[in-house]
Scaffold this motif. Structure first.
Motif, mmCIF file in Angstrom:
data_model
loop_
_atom_site.group_PDB
_atom_site.id
_atom_site.type_symbol
_atom_site.label_atom_id
_atom_site.label_comp_id
_atom_site.label_asym_id
_atom_site.label_seq_id
_atom_site.Cartn_x
_atom_site.Cartn_y
_atom_site.Cartn_z
ATOM 1 N N ILE A 13 36.561 35.164 45.377
ATOM 2 C CA ILE A 13 37.059 35.256 44.005
ATOM 3 C C ILE A 13 36.138 36.118 43.157
ATOM 4 C CG2 ILE A 13 37.442 33.919 41.888
ATOM 5 C CD1 ILE A 13 38.550 31.673 43.705
ATOM 6 N N ALA A 14 34.832 35.955 43.340
ATOM 7 C CA ALA A 14 33.867 36.760 42.573
ATOM 8 C C ALA A 14 34.032 38.241 42.910
ATOM 9 C CB ALA A 14 32.442 36.291 42.868
ATOM 10 N N ALA A 15 34.229 38.550 44.191
ATOM 11 C CA ALA A 15 34.385 39.950 44.599
ATOM 12 C C ALA A 15 35.658 40.548 44.015
ATOM 13 C CB ALA A 15 34.405 40.043 46.127
ATOM 14 N N ALA A 16 36.754 39.795 44.062
ATOM 15 C CA ALA A 16 38.021 40.291 43.521
ATOM 16 C C ALA A 16 37.936 40.451 42.008
ATOM 17 C CB ALA A 16 39.148 39.337 43.886
ATOM 18 N N ALA A 17 37.282 39.508 41.350
ATOM 19 C CA ALA A 17 37.136 39.574 39.893
ATOM 20 C C ALA A 17 36.348 40.818 39.493
ATOM 21 C CB ALA A 17 36.444 38.322 39.381
ATOM 22 N N HIS A 18 35.301 41.124 40.238
ATOM 23 C CA HIS A 18 34.478 42.307 39.943
ATOM 24 C C HIS A 18 35.270 43.587 40.200
ATOM 25 C CE1 HIS A 18 30.942 44.899 39.697
ATOM 26 N NE2 HIS A 18 31.327 45.441 40.850
ATOM 27 N N THR A 19 35.976 43.630 41.324
ATOM 28 C CA THR A 19 36.717 44.837 41.699
ATOM 29 C C THR A 19 37.835 45.159 40.711
ATOM 30 O OG1 THR A 19 36.260 44.470 44.047
ATOM 31 C CG2 THR A 19 38.114 45.918 43.509
ATOM 32 N N TYR A 20 38.541 44.130 40.259
ATOM 33 C CA TYR A 20 39.728 44.352 39.424
ATOM 34 C C TYR A 20 39.535 43.943 37.969
ATOM 35 C CZ TYR A 20 41.685 45.052 44.014
ATOM 36 O OH TYR A 20 41.902 45.514 45.293
ATOM 37 N N GLN A 21 38.270 43.685 37.600
ATOM 38 C CA GLN A 21 37.921 43.374 36.216
ATOM 39 C C GLN A 21 38.743 42.204 35.666
ATOM 40 O OE1 GLN A 21 35.197 45.173 34.517
ATOM 41 N NE2 GLN A 21 34.990 45.334 36.731
ATOM 42 N N LEU A 22 38.740 41.119 36.410
ATOM 43 C CA LEU A 22 39.447 39.909 36.007
ATOM 44 C C LEU A 22 38.462 38.769 35.807
ATOM 45 C CD1 LEU A 22 42.384 39.920 38.606
ATOM 46 C CD2 LEU A 22 42.527 40.577 36.199
ATOM 47 N N GLU A 23 38.865 37.801 35.014
ATOM 48 C CA GLU A 23 38.068 36.585 34.907
ATOM 49 C C GLU A 23 38.195 35.788 36.202
ATOM 50 O OE1 GLU A 23 38.123 34.041 31.223
ATOM 51 O OE2 GLU A 23 39.911 35.256 30.870
#
Length: 236
Positions: free
Chosen positions: A115-125
């Motif tokens: 989740i942290a990786a996806a949040a960083h990649t796609y600029q999501l909370e």
């Protein structure tokens, strides 16, 4: 209700030929309860029991072949052999759900790195990704809906294919693709989380058609519950 259930069973049975090798299979462990204690077998008349009704409300249904080769749909996993898990409905979409979304336990540690990786990649909370996963599948990576949505973020096969997903039941792939899709919807709706979540559930074209959250009770229930979960995961 009987007609609806028969239609659902026929749809699942017809899809089984295509999907049987693509769904995740699990090996059963011995249990004290009878695997056939409460089940629906395709060689017998189908009845609408209270357990089947519960399944239609989003509980897990175990799908496997018994010793006679018949397809079985049961709320118990078999005692031995391979089985598949079906989740017949969106976890957070039932308007008459009796779940208390303000107090239901949260999943604050599962898939933290993904989740942290996806949040960083796609600029999501991270909290938003976690709220959507919770609403979609209750963090069950093997979940598959009655319309074929798959995995943690319940990706439809066509959407998964567009996003380059090889295995929609793989948590990292599913979270990355679902987050990418969610980010696309947020961009499309100018960062409006409510509209993006409505589009995630009902489709972006429906949100544009109604110029807001579509007047579907399931979608409105879903959006409300994602908002509740988002606030709680933000406090985390």
């Amino acid at each position: 209700m009987m007609t609806r259930w028969l239609g659902l069973m026929l749809a699942v049975l017809s899809a089984n030929v295509v999907a049987e090798t693509s769904k995740p299979h699990f090996v059963a462990k011995p249990a004290n309860k009878s695997a056939l204690a409460r089940s629906v077998v395709n060689s017998e008349p189908i009845s609408m029991s209270s357990d089947v009704a519960k399944a239609e409300q989003g509980e897990k249904v175990y799908h496997y072949r018994n010793a006679d080769g018949n397809l079985v749909f049961s709320d118990y996993a078999p005692q031995q052999g391979h089985y598949q898990v079906l989740l017949f409905d969106c976890y957070a979409c039932q308007p008459d759900s009796n779940i208390n979304w303000q107090s239901i336990p949260l999943f604050t540690s599962l898939y933290k790195q993904q989740i942290a990786a996806a949040a960083h990649t796609y600029q999501l909370e991270p909290a938003l990704i976690r709220a959507v996963i919770h609403a979609e599948s209750a963090f069950k990576p093997e979940a598959i809906s009655k319309v074929g949505a798959q995995g943690l973020m319940q990706l439809m096969p066509a959407t998964a294919k567009e996003l380059g997903v090889v295995d929609a039941f793989h948590p990292q792939e599913n979270i990355a693709a679902g987050s990418r899709y969610l980010a696309q919807l947020l961009k499309r709706f100018d960062g409006d989380i409510t509209l993006a979540c409505a589009a995630y559930n009902a489709g972006a074209s429906r949100v544009e058609q109604y110029n807001g959250v579509p007047p579907y009770s399931e979608t409105r229930a879903y959006v409300e519950r994602v908002q509740i979960l988002l606030k709680r995961y933000r406090r985390g």
